[in-house]
Write an enzyme that holds these catalytic residues in place. Sequence first.
Site, PDB file in Angstrom:
ATOM      1  N   TYR A   1     -17.476   6.642  -4.346  1.00 19.01           N
ATOM      2  CA  TYR A   1     -16.343   6.811  -3.429  1.00 19.01           C
ATOM      3  C   TYR A   1     -16.868   7.479  -2.145  1.00 19.01           C
ATOM      4  CZ  TYR A   1     -12.472   9.191  -1.233  1.00 19.01           C
ATOM      5  OH  TYR A   1     -11.604   9.677  -0.296  1.00 19.01           O
TER       6      TYR A   1
ATOM      7  N   LYS B   1      -4.108   8.791  -7.789  1.00 17.46           N
ATOM      8  CA  LYS B   1      -4.132   7.349  -8.038  1.00 17.46           C
ATOM      9  C   LYS B   1      -3.348   7.029  -9.321  1.00 17.46           C
ATOM     10  CE  LYS B   1      -6.967   7.259  -4.483  1.00 17.46           C
ATOM     11  NZ  LYS B   1      -7.134   8.525  -3.863  1.00 17.46           N
TER      12      LYS B   1
END
Length: 385
Positions: free
Chosen positions: A104, A201
Amino acid sequence: MPNKHQLNTKLIHAGEPQKKYGGAVSMPIFQSATFEFGGQTDYHELQYIRLNNTPNHIALHEKLAVLEGAEDALVTSSGMAAISASLLAFLKSGDHFLAHESLYGGTHSLINKDFPDLGIECDFIDGCDPSGWTEKLRPKTKLIYVETITNPLLDVLDLDAVVQFAKSNNLISMIDNTFASPVNYRPIENGFDISLHSATKYLNGHTDIVAGAVIGSKELVTQVRHKLNHLGGSLDPNACFLMHRGMKTLGLRMERQNYNSLAVAIFLEQHPKVLKVNHPGLGSSGSHKRASELLDGFSGMVSFEIEGSVEDANLFMSHLTLFINTASLGGVESLVTRPVQTSHSGMEPEERMAAGIKDELIRLSIGIEDADDLITDLGQALEKI
Ligand code: PLP
């Protein structure tokens, strides 16, 4: 709560107060910064929001721990708070660690831009190929860091090899399990020491808070908790409440997202204007065999390249009517982004090139809408380029 129940039962019942507060079926919000002194002798046990121990934190910690089959868990003010506090809890100046080369973007920047100033060094490895790992070890190597499903290319790493390598070399194994969620992979049950999440998320799932989670043994999570208590990245009780509520439907949401994303990936792969589709559920994916062995589902992410330029990719995205053009992922609504513009914009172009992240790559976060509607929307936008 005993660990005998299955996932959806754990999501509803684990961590819920044994005696309901005022009879409330839903966990109330304890919006109090501090709580009456109870004779505690340890600073970290004083009940104060920053010390992550209000009833809202405690309920979530237990739910998360039971969910991934761990002893303990900790919620944090963001995924990056979970990642930074966990790495800083175990790495100090002079230490070295290994990390998968395509992470990420925020984690990559933390490692590349901030850690050198702290004297913490990292070597990047290919998490799919253990053959090059041993030569990167140094006397001060303390830890190995990977992601379950990588962002944005959706590779599934050789996770069993990571666990084995960590055990044989006395390293702490740390994994960002955000993309898989505990529905599809439970790192602690598979031998990892620390499992991390951007709870922003899938765990929360409704795109309305920023939160993180750290899951592992009591001993390791306590070390992270003490570091976080000093750094200050605690989750507000109101956000704890939303995360708690969101998690109850994680199993249902993820089941639908697993299904929808595979349907979308199959559609895109057959489309003449699509060059390449990344999804671990596709037989064409280099990760398919490993993903099928390791995961209970392939999760809700798809990335792909269309035949055409960056301008064509932008044009395609502008014609979508159901997909919202933004970064982030894991919510009930479908999203579309070009990672180079958003999640991976912090990486240098050469770094992105080395990691195989092309400028025209498009990433979808598939929601819980009806798959046919999503496919129709993608199809009409592809016709416009
Ligand atoms: N880990 C992954 C895989 C992510 O995709 C993100 C954010 O997109 C993060 C960590 C950081 O999470 P947060 O934005 O909650 O700090």
